[in-house]
Design an enzyme around this catalytic site. Structure first.
Site, PDB file in Angstrom:
ATOM      1  N   LYS A   1      38.868  44.003  52.384  1.00 42.83           N
ATOM      2  CA  LYS A   1      40.072  44.616  52.985  1.00 42.83           C
ATOM      3  C   LYS A   1      40.568  43.681  54.098  1.00 42.83           C
ATOM      4  O   LYS A   1      41.109  42.631  53.778  1.00 42.83           O
ATOM      5  CB  LYS A   1      39.732  46.015  53.471  1.00 42.83           C
ATOM      6  CG  LYS A   1      38.762  46.698  52.471  1.00 42.83           C
ATOM      7  CD  LYS A   1      39.139  47.951  51.918  1.00 42.83           C
ATOM      8  CE  LYS A   1      38.092  48.555  51.015  1.00 42.83           C
ATOM      9  NZ  LYS A   1      38.319  48.398  49.601  1.00 42.83           N
TER      10      LYS A   1
ATOM     11  N   SER B   1      39.204  56.756  52.753  1.00 45.02           N
ATOM     12  CA  SER B   1      39.990  55.769  52.013  1.00 45.02           C
ATOM     13  C   SER B   1      41.235  56.329  51.338  1.00 45.02           C
ATOM     14  O   SER B   1      42.159  55.584  51.045  1.00 45.02           O
ATOM     15  CB  SER B   1      39.115  55.087  50.972  1.00 45.02           C
ATOM     16  OG  SER B   1      38.528  56.027  50.107  1.00 45.02           O
TER      17      SER B   1
ATOM     18  N   HIS C   1      37.416  50.673  55.706  1.00 48.86           N
ATOM     19  CA  HIS C   1      38.839  50.760  56.073  1.00 48.86           C
ATOM     20  C   HIS C   1      39.064  50.814  57.582  1.00 48.86           C
ATOM     21  O   HIS C   1      40.184  51.047  58.025  1.00 48.86           O
ATOM     22  CB  HIS C   1      39.473  51.990  55.410  1.00 48.86           C
ATOM     23  CG  HIS C   1      39.427  51.902  53.925  1.00 48.86           C
ATOM     24  ND1 HIS C   1      40.401  51.240  53.183  1.00 48.86           N
ATOM     25  CD2 HIS C   1      38.499  52.328  53.036  1.00 48.86           C
ATOM     26  CE1 HIS C   1      40.071  51.309  51.906  1.00 48.86           C
ATOM     27  NE2 HIS C   1      38.923  51.953  51.780  1.00 48.86           N
TER      28      HIS C   1
END
Ligand SMILES: Cc1ncc(COP(=O)(O)O)c(C=O)c1O
Length: 398
Positions: free
Chosen positions: A245, A186, A214
């Site tokens: 995200k 990350s 991610h």
């Protein structure tokens, strides 16, 4: 100072006050618009957003918003209970089925945040005498999940497979072992060395869990993550993801074989003792997932933007570290330089996030730039111009 010892550390904490006094405090900035490539700040500024994890750029997408509104109209605003008891809606199970199919596993289970997934899964699967093996740069929620499990924790230096081999060879054979790593790290934005990692896991009989927070929307077929990217889905036991995200909402999931999910459904405290994801969030994720699958050009756009930004930053002389993905760290060094850089960039109408210890080693502070599929070429050009200006002023580049 107040008397009680518990308050001593509270009263001694002055860093944030000092940062604010110096005008360099970069946290809790108030945003008064939707999360998008440009946002409005409470200060009245309209700024370019280079600090969002909305990789697919879907948090302000009409179809996603419409799905959330319709879900509120149909189901109300909350479930008022946990999945286990009165909080399972039909759309929870619909989303679980779609997620499982997307990442290539039999079943999936939703939790109310990604943080809770890591806590709820690791603590439930591991026992006190087991061993959890972690990459040194894993996300804090993985570290906390490991701590909560009360298992023994072993760490290996970031993505270093020789060290991982050494760590694994020291653990007694008859112990239960779980290896957890981020798919895309990350802060550094590099990708786990999954082919070597699964080889080692098989050699030492270790269960593998990948945190794809991610990686979803970023890597693999239709953005389905790291295991798909490497063609290793069958050799990863557990795939974790979050909706905060690319999936434009909040919540998270774990995907695995049917029996593992069945076990978690009946034992995972973070699931059983916490209210289920609200209808609007579930519907947003379903809609976002369908947009991602239907519009693969978004993923291409994200990678094009990533390439432009990284090449541009490197040619200006910035150190972008190990980055291989839309997360691009700019290594700045000292904390004061980093805070000044964030401040000056904000004055130039750019929003970026600073990363300071303990998230990174001391004296290796970094600016974390993250791209969205929906950034335009002219926004990236603008960002590069401002990065050059501010970088030169602060002697980060010469
Ligand atoms: C790698 C990783 N795992 C887990 C999480 C937690 O996810 P959530 O924001 O859904 O709690 C994050 C969020 O920052 C993350 O970056």
């Amino acid at each position: 100072m107040r008397e009680k010892s518990i308050f001593q550390k509270i009263d001694a904490f002055t860093d944030s006050h000092e940062g604010k006094r110096m005008g360099l405090y970069p946290y809790f900035r108030q945003i008064i618009s939707a999360t998008d490539t440009e946002i409005s700040l409470k200060t009245g500024q309209r700024v370019l957003m280079l600090g969002s994890n909305s990789y697919m750029g879907l948090t302000n997408h009409p179809e996603v918003k419409e799905a959330a509104i319709k879900a509120i109209e149909k189901y109300g605003t909350g479930c008022a209970g946990s999945r286990f008891l009165n909080g399972t809606l039909d759309i929870h199970e619909e989303l679980e089925a779609e997620l499982a199919g997307w990442v290539g596993k039999d079943s999936a289970l939703l939790y109310s945040t990604g943080f809770q997934v890591n806590q709820g899964v690791m603590a439930t699967l591991m026992e006190r005498h087991g061993h959890i093996i972690l990459d040194s740069r894993n996300h804090a929620s993985i570290v906390d999940g490991a701590r909560l499990s009360m298992a023994n924790i072993a760490r290996y230096p970031h993505n270093d497979m020789d060290s991982l081999h050494k760590v694994l060879s020291r653990i007694p054979e008859n112990k239960s072992k779980l290896l957890v790593a981020d798919g895309v790290f990350s802060m550094e934005g590099d990708i786990v060395k999954l082919p070597e990692l699964v080889e080692l896991a098989e050699e030492f009989n270790v269960v593998v869990m990948i945190d794809d927070a991610h990686a979803l929307g970023v890597l693999g077929k239709d953005g389905s993550g790291t295991a798909s990217h490497f063609g290793l889905t069958d050799r990863v036991d557990l795939i974790m993801g979050t909706f905060s995200k690319s999936l434009a909402s909040v919540g998270g999931f774990i995907a695995s074989d049917g029996q593992t999910i069945e076990f978690l459904k009946h034992h995972s405290r973070a699931l059983i003792f916490s209210a289920s994801m609200p209808p609007a969030s579930v519907a947003s994720v379903l809609a976002a997932l369908r947009v991602i699958k239907r519009e693969p050009e978004r993923i291409d756009g994200l990678w094009k933007n990533t390439g432009m930004m990284r090449t541009g930053l490197k040619s200006l002389g910035f150190d972008t570290g190990l980055s291989e993905t839309p997360i691009i760290p700019v290594h700045v060094g000292q904390i004061m330089t980093l805070l000044a850089m964030c401040k000056k960039l904000e004055e130039e109408n750019i929003f970026v996030n600073p990363v300071i210890p303990p998230a990174v080693p001391p004296n290796d502070c970094l600016l974390r730039i993250s791209l969205m599929a929906t950034h335009t070429e002219s926004q990236i050009d603008f960002a590069l111009q401002k990065m050059e200006k501010v970088g030169r002023e602060l002697l980060v580049i010469s």
